[in-house]
Motif scaffolding. Structure first.
Motif, mmCIF file in Angstrom:
data_model
loop_
_atom_site.group_PDB
_atom_site.id
_atom_site.type_symbol
_atom_site.label_atom_id
_atom_site.label_comp_id
_atom_site.label_asym_id
_atom_site.label_seq_id
_atom_site.Cartn_x
_atom_site.Cartn_y
_atom_site.Cartn_z
ATOM 1 N N GLN A 193 -1.918 -15.796 19.293
ATOM 2 C CA GLN A 193 -2.156 -16.639 18.113
ATOM 3 C C GLN A 193 -2.015 -15.838 16.816
ATOM 4 N N GLY A 194 -1.742 -14.531 16.928
ATOM 5 C CA GLY A 194 -1.639 -13.739 15.713
ATOM 6 C C GLY A 194 -0.251 -13.847 15.090
ATOM 7 N N SER A 195 -0.186 -13.628 13.778
ATOM 8 C CA SER A 195 1.112 -13.554 13.094
ATOM 9 C C SER A 195 0.945 -12.662 11.873
ATOM 10 N N LEU A 196 2.057 -12.154 11.348
ATOM 11 C CA LEU A 196 1.981 -11.290 10.158
ATOM 12 C C LEU A 196 1.464 -12.073 8.959
ATOM 13 N N ASP A 197 1.921 -13.319 8.842
ATOM 14 C CA ASP A 197 1.505 -14.168 7.715
ATOM 15 C C ASP A 197 -0.004 -14.325 7.646
ATOM 16 N N LEU A 198 -0.600 -14.487 8.827
ATOM 17 C CA LEU A 198 -2.032 -14.747 8.891
ATOM 18 C C LEU A 198 -2.829 -13.580 8.298
ATOM 19 N N LEU A 199 -2.295 -12.367 8.403
ATOM 20 C CA LEU A 199 -3.020 -11.193 7.907
ATOM 21 C C LEU A 199 -3.018 -11.121 6.379
ATOM 22 N N GLY A 200 -2.012 -11.715 5.752
ATOM 23 C CA GLY A 200 -1.968 -11.733 4.281
ATOM 24 C C GLY A 200 -2.051 -10.328 3.706
ATOM 25 N N ALA A 201 -2.966 -10.160 2.732
ATOM 26 C CA ALA A 201 -3.082 -8.874 2.026
ATOM 27 C C ALA A 201 -3.558 -7.751 2.943
ATOM 28 N N ALA A 202 -4.083 -8.095 4.110
ATOM 29 C CA ALA A 202 -4.518 -7.040 5.040
ATOM 30 C C ALA A 202 -3.319 -6.342 5.675
ATOM 31 N N LEU A 203 -2.167 -7.017 5.697
ATOM 32 C CA LEU A 203 -1.005 -6.432 6.391
ATOM 33 C C LEU A 203 -0.588 -5.080 5.786
ATOM 34 N N PRO A 204 -0.292 -5.016 4.476
ATOM 35 C CA PRO A 204 0.109 -3.705 3.944
ATOM 36 C C PRO A 204 -0.994 -2.659 4.046
ATOM 37 N N VAL A 205 -2.239 -3.083 3.996
ATOM 38 C CA VAL A 205 -3.346 -2.124 4.080
ATOM 39 C C VAL A 205 -3.414 -1.541 5.495
ATOM 40 N N LEU A 206 -3.317 -2.419 6.483
ATOM 41 C CA LEU A 206 -3.341 -1.946 7.876
ATOM 42 C C LEU A 206 -2.153 -1.019 8.128
ATOM 43 N N GLN A 207 -1.005 -1.412 7.618
ATOM 44 C CA GLN A 207 0.198 -0.575 7.820
ATOM 45 C C GLN A 207 0.012 0.790 7.163
ATOM 46 N N ALA A 208 -0.532 0.785 5.951
ATOM 47 C CA ALA A 208 -0.747 2.068 5.253
ATOM 48 C C ALA A 208 -1.742 2.938 6.014
ATOM 49 N N ALA A 209 -2.676 2.294 6.718
ATOM 50 C CA ALA A 209 -3.682 3.051 7.472
ATOM 51 C C ALA A 209 -3.128 3.549 8.809
ATOM 52 N N GLY A 210 -1.897 3.146 9.122
ATOM 53 C CA GLY A 210 -1.290 3.649 10.354
ATOM 54 C C GLY A 210 -1.347 2.680 11.516
ATOM 55 N N VAL A 211 -1.474 1.378 11.213
ATOM 56 C CA VAL A 211 -1.449 0.367 12.268
ATOM 57 C C VAL A 211 -0.051 -0.257 12.262
ATOM 58 N N GLU A 212 0.607 -0.158 13.403
ATOM 59 C CA GLU A 212 1.941 -0.764 13.496
ATOM 60 C C GLU A 212 1.782 -2.181 14.033
ATOM 61 N N LEU A 213 2.416 -3.136 13.354
ATOM 62 C CA LEU A 213 2.266 -4.545 13.733
ATOM 63 C C LEU A 213 3.641 -5.181 13.829
#
Ligand code: UD1
Length: 441
Positions: free
Chosen positions: A278-298
């Protein structure tokens, strides 16, 4: 926080399985692997359940999370005279609510005082029945969390409200009337409460500086399918042409973007790999770039989102919580757990709630290097967290401590699990199925 025995969850939510124990033990360091089903959103389902009180017709909600908050709200609605019919058939829990005979006088103090979202009953009951009394709502210990915006908005719509001995008495003898309301802050709960009230109020209500969270849009979508006339979804100005009776509806609760971000952190901290259904990149919104910067690959894959640690590893990054579309305050604590072992430094600034660093003390017990200066926490990544005895203080702090424990060496024991259960469906069992060494006892 513990729930009183007077609270008859089995009658209102027969699917609710009281969790087997009051403690969780996690031996960290095992990479998670497999699939984790993201539930329907806690913050969407609560107002959606309350919206069923606006109509005598049937409202069916699908993709309902089987969490403690849902069970408690179900018990509350039942005490108000609503009937609930549950179905646990795949693809998940659904409920049909019938509120054709409401008794607004019988709101239960114990239940209301335990959940802040119960304040939404005010708007719905004033609209439907012209009266409501309920104790001041409770909820997480994360700040003042006043309800002044809710009350002044309802007053502008013609409600007479008194606070006597900790109980709010509200009535609208002539019915609610549309009003032009400016919220001092884009409060999620106040926006939802006023939407619920405005749907049955005479005339036009305008809510300015409204919250734009996707969970508000989900409520609007359900109200619109019940026949409400609402424009401006997703914007700061919502207009409701109220007064017409509402019909029933069938509505799918949106997936939980907070649970999604939290489980992405779990995959990354354990250096594992999870498929988050049920997850999607859109759903993460502003959390997406933050998670990516922290080293989470999505990465999006069929049916969900694949989450793992990036090859470059975990890295410190700065966060400022903001109302939507900014970075969600509810993800601040889980991400802080991840940043505790990320290379370099991070600054996490909390602008929504004034006491939302209660998890910092517990993370420090596990060896995290975090200093709090006012509303900013400065984190210097340490090579590892170590297991410790920690206590959950609110829903999101509980999730953060689970994340930290999964990534720590040795054994962590967690208490205060009502907080975890309020927001997450069977988290320990679901993590165990993905390879975590986790037991509840
Ligand atoms: C909802 C979410 C919660 C999330 C929060 C912010 C639910 C059930 N809970 O909480 O998980 O962390 O949004 O995204 O959806 N305020 C006042 N007076 C009011 C109302 C709010 O001062 O009448 C303040 C609060 O103290 C807080 C801020 O406004 O500092 C934001 O609160 P709000 O958006 O209302 O949060 P909730 O709806 O309680």
């Amino acid at each position: 926080m513990s729930f009183p025995s007077s609270l008859s969850l089995p009658a209102a939510a027969p699917w609710w399985r009281p969790n087997s124990g009051q403690s969780i033990a996690i031996r960290g360091g095992r990479p998670l692997a497999g699939s984790y089903a993201i539930s329907g959103a806690k913050n969407a389902v609560l107002p959606l359940m309350v919206s069923a009180l606006l109509t005598p017709h049937l409202v069916t909600l699908r993709n309902v999370p089987a969490s403690l908050d849902v069970a408690v709200l179900a018990a509350l609605l039942q005490r108000l005279g609503a009937e609930m019919h549950w179905s646990t058939k795949a693809p998940g829990l659904s409920v049909t609510i019938c509120a054709d005979r409401l008794q607004p006088a019988s709101i239960d103090g114990d239940l209301v005082s335990r959940m802040r979202a119960s304040v939404l009953l005010l708007g719905a009951l004033l609209g439907r029945c012209g009266e409501a009394s309920l104790p001041m709502p409770g909820g997480d210990a994360i700040g003042l969390r006043g309800i002044d915006f809710h009350l002044s908005g309802l007053r502008a719509m013609g409600a007479e409200i008194e606070l006597v001995g900790g109980v709010i008495h509200a009535k609208a003898p002539a019915g609610l009337a549309g009003a032009d309301i400016l919220l001092p802050q884009p409060s999620v709960g106040a926006t939802e409460n006023l939407l619920l009230a405005a749907a049955l109020a005479r005339g036009t209500t305008t809510i300015r500086n409204a919250a734009r969270e996707p969970e508000v849009a989900d409520l609007i979508a359900c109200l619109v399918s019940m026949g409400a006339r609402i424009s401006g979804a997703g914007s700061h100005v919502l207009t409701v042409e109220g007064g017409a009776p509402l019909a029933g509806a069938v509505h799918d609760v949106m997936p939980d973007r907070i649970e999604l971000g939290t489980l992405a952190c779990a995959a990354a901290i354990t250096d594992g790999e999870l498929v988050l259904h049920q997850g999607s990149l859109d759903l993460l919104g502003a959390a997406l770039p933050v998670l990516q910067a922290a080293g989470v690959e999505l990465r999006e894959i069929a049916g969900g989102l694949l989450a793992r640690r990036s090859e470059a590893g975990l890295a410190g990054t700065d966060i400022v919580t903001q109302p939507y579309p900014g970075f969600a305050t509810d993800l601040q604590a889980p991400l802080m757990a991840l940043l505790s072992i990320a290379g370099g430094a991070s600054a996490v600034t909390e602008t929504i709630f004034e006491q939302r660093f209660l998890h910092v003390g517990e993370l420090r017990r596990m060896g995290a290097n975090i200093a709090v200066h006012g509303r900013t926490a400065l984190i210097r990544g340490v090579p590892e967290l170590r297991g410790a005895a920690v206590a959950c203080t609110d829903v999101r702090a509980a999730a953060a401590l689970v994340i930290a424990a999964l990534g720590a060496t040795g054994e962590t024991t967690l208490t205060g699990l009502d907080h975890l259960d309020r927001g997450y469906e069977q988290m320990a069992e679901k993590l165990a199925a993905c390879g975590a060494d986790i037991v509840r006892y």
